[in-house]
Design an enzyme around this catalytic site. Structure first.
Site, mmCIF file in Angstrom:
data_model
loop_
_atom_site.group_PDB
_atom_site.id
_atom_site.type_symbol
_atom_site.label_atom_id
_atom_site.label_comp_id
_atom_site.label_asym_id
_atom_site.label_seq_id
_atom_site.Cartn_x
_atom_site.Cartn_y
_atom_site.Cartn_z
ATOM 1 N N ILE A 49 0.921 -1.159 -0.130
ATOM 2 C CA ILE A 49 -0.107 0.252 0.247
ATOM 3 C C ILE A 49 0.640 1.088 0.052
ATOM 4 O O ILE A 49 0.141 2.525 0.070
ATOM 5 C CB ILE A 49 -1.053 -0.026 1.572
ATOM 6 C CG1 ILE A 49 -0.725 0.147 2.630
ATOM 7 C CG2 ILE A 49 -1.959 -1.565 0.841
ATOM 8 C CD1 ILE A 49 -1.294 -0.377 3.854
ATOM 9 N N GLY A 50 2.521 0.952 0.270
ATOM 10 C CA GLY A 50 2.479 1.798 -0.007
ATOM 11 C C GLY A 50 4.473 2.245 -0.431
ATOM 12 O O GLY A 50 5.336 0.789 0.440
ATOM 13 N N ARG A 51 5.125 2.960 -0.720
ATOM 14 C CA ARG A 51 6.371 2.561 -0.590
ATOM 15 C C ARG A 51 7.464 3.837 -0.333
ATOM 16 O O ARG A 51 6.914 5.145 -1.295
ATOM 17 C CB ARG A 51 6.932 1.477 -2.053
ATOM 18 C CG ARG A 51 8.177 1.305 -2.380
ATOM 19 C CD ARG A 51 8.543 0.537 -3.632
ATOM 20 N NE ARG A 51 9.558 -0.701 -3.489
ATOM 21 C CZ ARG A 51 10.905 -0.182 -4.391
ATOM 22 N NH1 ARG A 51 10.782 0.783 -4.508
ATOM 23 N NH2 ARG A 51 11.792 -1.478 -3.574
ATOM 24 N N GLY A 97 11.782 5.867 0.229
ATOM 25 C CA GLY A 97 12.925 5.382 -0.243
ATOM 26 C C GLY A 97 13.857 4.723 0.790
ATOM 27 O O GLY A 97 14.907 3.836 0.111
ATOM 28 N N ALA A 119 11.883 2.496 2.993
ATOM 29 C CA ALA A 119 10.435 0.868 3.651
ATOM 30 C C ALA A 119 9.718 1.100 2.490
ATOM 31 O O ALA A 119 9.325 1.684 1.546
ATOM 32 C CB ALA A 119 10.181 1.606 5.388
ATOM 33 N N GLU A 120 8.685 -0.185 2.870
ATOM 34 C CA GLU A 120 7.273 -0.453 2.575
ATOM 35 C C GLU A 120 6.474 -0.801 3.124
ATOM 36 O O GLU A 120 6.864 -0.894 4.684
ATOM 37 C CB GLU A 120 7.503 -2.062 1.148
ATOM 38 C CG GLU A 120 8.498 -1.522 0.186
ATOM 39 C CD GLU A 120 9.126 -2.673 -0.532
ATOM 40 O OE1 GLU A 120 8.633 -2.689 -2.169
ATOM 41 O OE2 GLU A 120 8.907 -4.228 -0.100
ATOM 42 N N LYS A 137 4.943 -1.758 8.132
ATOM 43 C CA LYS A 137 6.251 -0.811 7.667
ATOM 44 C C LYS A 137 7.191 -1.235 7.869
ATOM 45 O O LYS A 137 7.802 -2.513 9.324
ATOM 46 C CB LYS A 137 6.523 -0.137 8.139
ATOM 47 C CG LYS A 137 7.598 1.294 7.861
ATOM 48 C CD LYS A 137 7.661 2.682 8.675
ATOM 49 C CE LYS A 137 8.599 3.573 7.862
ATOM 50 N NZ LYS A 137 8.349 4.852 8.833
ATOM 51 N N ASP A 194 10.011 15.419 9.557
ATOM 52 C CA ASP A 194 8.704 15.617 7.810
ATOM 53 C C ASP A 194 7.081 15.821 6.921
ATOM 54 O O ASP A 194 7.022 14.446 6.926
ATOM 55 C CB ASP A 194 9.278 13.500 6.864
ATOM 56 C CG ASP A 194 9.229 13.387 5.105
ATOM 57 O OD1 ASP A 194 9.109 14.754 5.232
ATOM 58 O OD2 ASP A 194 9.241 12.326 5.200
#
Length: 207
Positions: free
Chosen positions: A72-74, A76, A78-79, A95, A189
């Site tokens: 569902i997300g990626r 620099g 981690a995925e 994560k 961030d």
């Protein structure tokens, strides 16, 4: 040759010292977990660049209590995958550090520190951490799976939000940041991609 690193938003290669990505304009990754400070290296031995392409090792590390779902997300380093907790019958977000990273002691230590720092925070506008683990060279943490969308997606769809809604979002995000700062945690961030809008309550959740 100028050192480069991937953008945490679009994965484009950009100069290591860049503050903003020249392609998508996103702010560079947090110095806490930036490739430059962590000494992160990419594997050149043919290792899969994503657990989506080779999920067996990740499934084995999680064990039989969790069912691995979709990516569902990626970013620099981690995925994020959807995961089903088979014991407590709940949907979670996993994560995990990317498989193409060479795990240095510094990287693993800082990953643990991030989990400990966020795990200690208690605020209704901060996504909590349920668990953290390491197995077979894989570092991961578990969080609730937020059924909603990022503020970036909301802004892309709506283009402009009503002033009262903008005020509410900013106040709730500020409350989360204030709580973190009181605990000695600095996010570094803040961007629309890291603010989730809960689908049911529309509550702002800081990731």
């Amino acid at each position: 040759m100028t050192p480069t690193r991937p953008c945490s938003s679009c994965d484009n290669s950009m100069p290591a010292e860049a503050v903003f990505c020249p392609v998508c304009g996103a702010a560079a990754a947090s110095p806490i977990l930036s490739d430059t400070l962590l000494g992160v290296s990419r594997s050149t031995t043919g290792t899969a660049t994503s657990y989506e392409l080779a999920p067996e090792r990740l499934r084995a590390a999680l064990g039989p209590s969790y069912e691995l779902g979709r990516l569902i997300g990626r970013g620099g380093y981690a995925e994020v995958f959807a995961v089903r907790d088979l014991r407590l019958k709940r949907e979670l977000a996993l994560k995990v550090l990317r498989p193409d990273l060479i795990l240095t002691d510094t990287l693993v230590t800082r990953f643990r520190r991030e989990a400990e720092a966020v795990g200690a925070l208690q605020n209704t506008h901060i996504v909590p951490i349920y668990d953290v683990g390491e197995a077979d060279g894989i570092c991961w943490l578990l969080m609730p799976l937020v059924q909603g969308e990022t503020l970036k997606h909301v802004l892309a769809r709506e283009k402009q939000l009503p002033v009262p809604e903008v005020k509410r979002i900013l106040l709730e995000a500020a409350e989360a940041l204030g709580s973190a700062h009181e605990a000695g945690v600095v996010h570094r961030d803040i961007k629309p991609e890291n603010l989730m809008i809960d689908g049911k309550t529309q509550r702002v959740l800081l990731m």
